[in-house]
Design an enzyme around this catalytic site. Structure first.
Site, mmCIF file in Angstrom:
data_model
loop_
_atom_site.group_PDB
_atom_site.id
_atom_site.type_symbol
_atom_site.label_atom_id
_atom_site.label_comp_id
_atom_site.label_asym_id
_atom_site.label_seq_id
_atom_site.Cartn_x
_atom_site.Cartn_y
_atom_site.Cartn_z
ATOM 1 N N GLY A 46 29.152 -7.981 -46.072
ATOM 2 C CA GLY A 46 28.045 -8.637 -45.397
ATOM 3 C C GLY A 46 26.916 -7.648 -45.168
ATOM 4 O O GLY A 46 27.155 -6.443 -45.012
ATOM 5 N N GLN A 51 19.569 -4.329 -41.078
ATOM 6 C CA GLN A 51 20.171 -3.146 -41.711
ATOM 7 C C GLN A 51 19.266 -2.557 -42.807
ATOM 8 O O GLN A 51 19.498 -1.448 -43.262
ATOM 9 C CB GLN A 51 21.540 -3.486 -42.314
ATOM 10 N N CYS A 92 31.351 -1.011 -41.255
ATOM 11 C CA CYS A 92 29.976 -1.516 -41.406
ATOM 12 C C CYS A 92 29.226 -0.599 -42.353
ATOM 13 O O CYS A 92 29.381 0.624 -42.282
ATOM 14 C CB CYS A 92 29.306 -1.526 -40.032
ATOM 15 N N LEU A 93 28.398 -1.193 -43.218
ATOM 16 C CA LEU A 93 27.615 -0.382 -44.156
ATOM 17 C C LEU A 93 26.649 0.553 -43.424
ATOM 18 O O LEU A 93 26.225 1.560 -43.971
ATOM 19 C CB LEU A 93 26.839 -1.287 -45.118
ATOM 20 N N HIS A 134 30.437 -10.562 -37.082
ATOM 21 C CA HIS A 134 29.843 -9.224 -37.242
ATOM 22 C C HIS A 134 28.350 -9.331 -37.599
ATOM 23 O O HIS A 134 27.510 -8.635 -37.015
ATOM 24 C CB HIS A 134 30.628 -8.488 -38.339
ATOM 25 N N GLU A 135 28.033 -10.221 -38.539
ATOM 26 C CA GLU A 135 26.640 -10.329 -39.003
ATOM 27 C C GLU A 135 25.730 -10.948 -37.941
ATOM 28 O O GLU A 135 24.597 -10.494 -37.755
ATOM 29 C CB GLU A 135 26.572 -11.123 -40.310
ATOM 30 N N HIS A 138 24.721 -8.376 -35.516
ATOM 31 C CA HIS A 138 23.619 -7.521 -35.993
ATOM 32 C C HIS A 138 22.265 -8.136 -35.645
ATOM 33 O O HIS A 138 21.322 -7.429 -35.292
ATOM 34 C CB HIS A 138 23.666 -7.370 -37.527
HETATM 35 ZN ZN ZN Z 1 27.508 -4.305 -40.143
#
Ligand code: ZN
Length: 160
Positions: A46, A51, A92-93, A134-135, A138
């Site tokens: 995701g 981000q 997480c990226l 999670h998204e 963000h």
């Molecule tokens: Zn993330």
């Protein structure tokens, strides 16, 4: 379409609440295309607009429960129902080499708009439900690291 640089957690963009999308125009299509390309070029499931430094309520996820895996665009998403809870490893990226256990629902339903502004609902189990939560977090300026109950040694994740 282009790959965008993924910001890491110390970047202030990741702690801001994102604004809703109101214009379903070419600029939005470009952003969604770039998010999709950037996600597919990474090892993540995701990616949210903040981000890559865009403070809008847009996220792209990879539904790994489908065969083949399906890219799902979620605009102005909200988790509208959830069930169960499980303690699961998460990463997480925007937090390279950081993993930890968090408690997530085992099933969740999301309501969102597609690239043309049409509302839809979608359900997900396991990793997909985890990803929805999670998204959306963000988009409200929250990182999963805020809710980690126990951090995992990165060496242990590599062995899996
Ligand atoms: Zn993330």
């Amino acid at each position: 379409m282009a790959l965008r640089t993924i910001l890491t957690q110390e970047d202030p963009a990741l702690s801001k609440k994102c604004r809703p999308v109101t214009k379903f125009d070419d600029r939005l299509k470009q952003l969604v295309g770039d998010l999709t390309d950037t996600l597919l070029a990474s090892s993540g499931v995701g990616l949210a607009a903040p981000q890559v430094g865009v403070l809008r309520r847009v996220t792209v996820i990879l539904d790994i429960s489908k065969e083949p895996e399906e890219v799902v665009v979620l605009i102005n998403p909200e988790v509208i129902d959830q069930r169960g809870s499980d303690r699961v490893p998460e990463g997480c990226l925007s937090a390279p080499n950081v993993w930890g256990y968090v408690t997530r629902p085992t099933w969740a339903k999301i309501r969102a708009q597609d690239i043309n502004g049409n509302w839809f609902e979608r359900e997900g189990e396991g990793t997909v439900a985890q990803c929805f939560c999670h998204e959306v977090e963000h988009l409200d300026g929250h990182m999963f690291t805020e809710k980690v109950e126990e951090f995992i040694d990165p060496e242990d994740m590599k062995q899996e």
